[in-house]
Each structure stands twice: as C-alpha cells, then as structure tokens.
Scaffold this motif. Structure first.
Motif, mmCIF file in Angstrom:
data_model
loop_
_atom_site.group_PDB
_atom_site.id
_atom_site.type_symbol
_atom_site.label_atom_id
_atom_site.label_comp_id
_atom_site.label_asym_id
_atom_site.label_seq_id
_atom_site.Cartn_x
_atom_site.Cartn_y
_atom_site.Cartn_z
ATOM 1 N N ILE A 1 0.843 -1.199 0.000
ATOM 2 C CA ILE A 1 0.000 0.000 0.000
ATOM 3 C C ILE A 1 0.876 1.246 0.000
ATOM 4 C CG2 ILE A 1 -1.811 1.236 1.257
ATOM 5 C CD1 ILE A 1 -2.684 -1.564 0.289
ATOM 6 N N LEU A 2 0.492 2.231 -0.830
ATOM 7 C CA LEU A 2 1.227 3.497 -0.868
ATOM 8 C C LEU A 2 0.820 4.362 0.320
ATOM 9 C CD1 LEU A 2 3.138 5.491 -2.288
ATOM 10 C CD2 LEU A 2 1.141 6.329 -3.546
ATOM 11 N N LEU A 3 1.795 4.750 1.130
ATOM 12 C CA LEU A 3 1.596 5.705 2.218
ATOM 13 C C LEU A 3 2.412 6.949 1.912
ATOM 14 C CD1 LEU A 3 1.839 3.418 5.390
ATOM 15 C CD2 LEU A 3 -0.194 4.054 4.058
ATOM 16 N N VAL A 4 1.924 8.088 2.391
ATOM 17 C CA VAL A 4 2.603 9.365 2.177
ATOM 18 C C VAL A 4 2.861 10.032 3.519
ATOM 19 C CG1 VAL A 4 1.620 9.680 -0.132
ATOM 20 C CG2 VAL A 4 0.419 10.617 1.849
ATOM 21 N N LYS A 5 3.924 10.832 3.568
ATOM 22 C CA LYS A 5 4.240 11.571 4.792
ATOM 23 C C LYS A 5 3.966 13.052 4.539
ATOM 24 C CE LYS A 5 7.473 11.860 8.522
ATOM 25 N NZ LYS A 5 8.778 11.478 9.039
ATOM 26 N N PRO A 6 2.873 13.575 5.110
ATOM 27 C CA PRO A 6 2.536 14.988 4.933
ATOM 28 C C PRO A 6 3.499 15.894 5.698
ATOM 29 C CG PRO A 6 0.659 13.738 5.790
ATOM 30 C CD PRO A 6 1.860 12.861 5.873
ATOM 31 N N CYS B 1 2.336 18.825 6.804
ATOM 32 C CA CYS B 1 1.459 19.675 7.625
ATOM 33 C C CYS B 1 0.999 19.011 8.917
ATOM 34 C CB CYS B 1 0.252 20.110 6.808
ATOM 35 S SG CYS B 1 -0.775 18.738 6.257
ATOM 36 N N LYS B 2 1.360 17.727 9.118
ATOM 37 C CA LYS B 2 0.949 17.020 10.334
ATOM 38 C C LYS B 2 1.918 15.876 10.582
ATOM 39 C CE LYS B 2 -2.524 14.468 7.700
ATOM 40 N NZ LYS B 2 -3.945 14.197 7.535
ATOM 41 N N PRO B 3 1.957 15.378 11.809
ATOM 42 C CA PRO B 3 2.905 14.297 12.109
ATOM 43 C C PRO B 3 2.444 12.957 11.534
ATOM 44 C CG PRO B 3 1.616 14.838 14.046
ATOM 45 C CD PRO B 3 1.228 15.827 12.980
ATOM 46 N N GLY B 4 3.388 12.098 11.317
ATOM 47 C CA GLY B 4 3.081 10.727 10.936
ATOM 48 C C GLY B 4 2.833 10.545 9.452
ATOM 49 N N TRP B 5 2.360 9.345 9.125
ATOM 50 C CA TRP B 5 2.101 8.926 7.761
ATOM 51 C C TRP B 5 0.604 8.896 7.507
ATOM 52 C CZ3 TRP B 5 5.818 7.612 4.056
ATOM 53 C CH2 TRP B 5 7.139 7.680 4.495
ATOM 54 N N ASP B 6 0.232 8.913 6.230
ATOM 55 C CA ASP B 6 -1.162 9.036 5.838
ATOM 56 C C ASP B 6 -1.380 8.271 4.543
ATOM 57 O OD1 ASP B 6 -3.788 9.997 5.921
ATOM 58 O OD2 ASP B 6 -3.183 12.079 6.145
ATOM 59 N N LEU B 7 -2.634 8.129 4.161
ATOM 60 C CA LEU B 7 -2.974 7.661 2.830
ATOM 61 C C LEU B 7 -2.960 8.852 1.883
ATOM 62 C CD1 LEU B 7 -5.987 5.341 3.702
ATOM 63 C CD2 LEU B 7 -3.718 4.617 2.943
ATOM 64 N N PRO B 8 -2.704 8.629 0.593
ATOM 65 C CA PRO B 8 -2.829 9.744 -0.354
ATOM 66 C C PRO B 8 -4.258 10.274 -0.333
ATOM 67 C CG PRO B 8 -1.835 7.814 -1.400
ATOM 68 C CD PRO B 8 -2.315 7.380 -0.047
ATOM 69 N N GLY B 9 -4.397 11.571 -0.458
ATOM 70 C CA GLY B 9 -5.714 12.198 -0.472
ATOM 71 C C GLY B 9 -5.682 13.502 0.287
#
Length: 171
Positions: free
Chosen positions: A40-45, A47-55
């Motif tokens: 699964i592709l995860l992204v690191k924003p 603007c906020k801590p941690g990793w996220d899903l794209p979107g």
C-alpha cells in the motif's frame, strides 16, 4: 406563512435561509493504491505528524471522489480512475475540529512504470513508501489505522463499510 414553490422567488429565499443555517461537514477523501506485490502506498505529509494515505480535504462543494482524484494529481502527479468506494467514516469532533465525513476509495493497482514514476509533486508531502498491508497500521495514526483496516476488509469482501469514528456500525 411559509412560502411555497408556487412563488419561486420567495421559495428560493426560504430554502437559501435554511441552507445558510444547516450544519456543514468537512469532507476528507483518501485513496488506497497498491503495487503489483499488494503493498500500500503511504505518504508523509508536511502539515501534520506521521504517515497518511494519499488524499486530502474536499474544497467547497467538491464531490468526495473528485477531491480524491484532484489530490492524487496535485500531490503525486497521478491521474487515475477510482475503482470504487471502500469506507465512509463519520468522525466526531476532536481537538479543535468539528466533525467530518471521511471517505476511502480504491485506486487500484499501479503498474511498474507508475510505481517507478510516483513522487511527491508539491510541498505538502515529504516522503512516500509502499508498505505491506499488515504493517501499514503501525505507520498510521489510530483513527486512520482503524479506517484503513476497514478499507482492506472492504477490498477483500467487495462490500463498502460504514464506520463511526473508525468503528463498524453494521455487520
């Protein structure tokens, strides 16, 4: 006396007043994207801590699926059709935020060339990684991790999930 549709000008003014006083919901729209190995592709924003899903967040009057596709184009340079809805999660107020409706869509599987070319396209993302689904929950914040688990279950069963704060509401 309440106006009726027989007086369109008064009726529209009446409806506009109701629209102005009704609650508005924030809308988040994320996407599950996989590589050929099922990671699964995860992204690191930034603007906020941690990793996220794209979107990301929908703009005013933007449909959730349109928001998801726009965010993929802006942040990752991907112009993809969505394969379907996986999750709708009603997130209660938390911290400084009012409640929101969070969607996760299935973006399908990226081919080898798409995987090789995907990179952060703007300053909103600093990194990306493909992670095995069993490990992705460790990378994601609790609320998103629960939503992610429901999305993976929806892929397996072919049935979208409705959640309340990451918790299933229906069997």
């Amino acid at each position: 006396m309440r106006p009726t549709p027989a007086d369109p000008e008064a009726w529209n003014a009446y409806l506009a007043e109701g629209n102005a006083t009704q609650a508005r919901k924030r809308v988040a729209a994320d996407v599950i994207l996989r590589n050929a190995d099922g990671d699964i592709l995860l992204v690191k924003p930034t603007c906020k801590p941690g990793w996220d899903l794209p979107g990301g967040m929908a703009e005013d009057n933007e449909a959730p699926d349109d928001a998801a596709r726009r965010e993929l184009r802006e942040e990752l340079g991907l112009d993809l059709p969505l394969q379907g809805l996986l999750v709708v999660d009603r997130v209660p107020p938390h911290g400084p935020w009012d409640d929101q409706i969070a969607f996760i869509f299935d973006g399908g599987t990226l081919d080898h060339d798409q995987v090789a070319a995907v990179n952060p396209q703007d300053e909103e993302l600093s990194e990306l990684a493909f992670v095995h689904p069993c490990r992705a929950g460790v990378w994601l914040r609790d609320r998103l991790s629960r939503r992610f688990d429901a999305a993976i279950a929806a892929i397996v069963t072919g049935r979208p999930r409705f959640l309340r704060d990451g918790q299933p509401t229906m069997p």
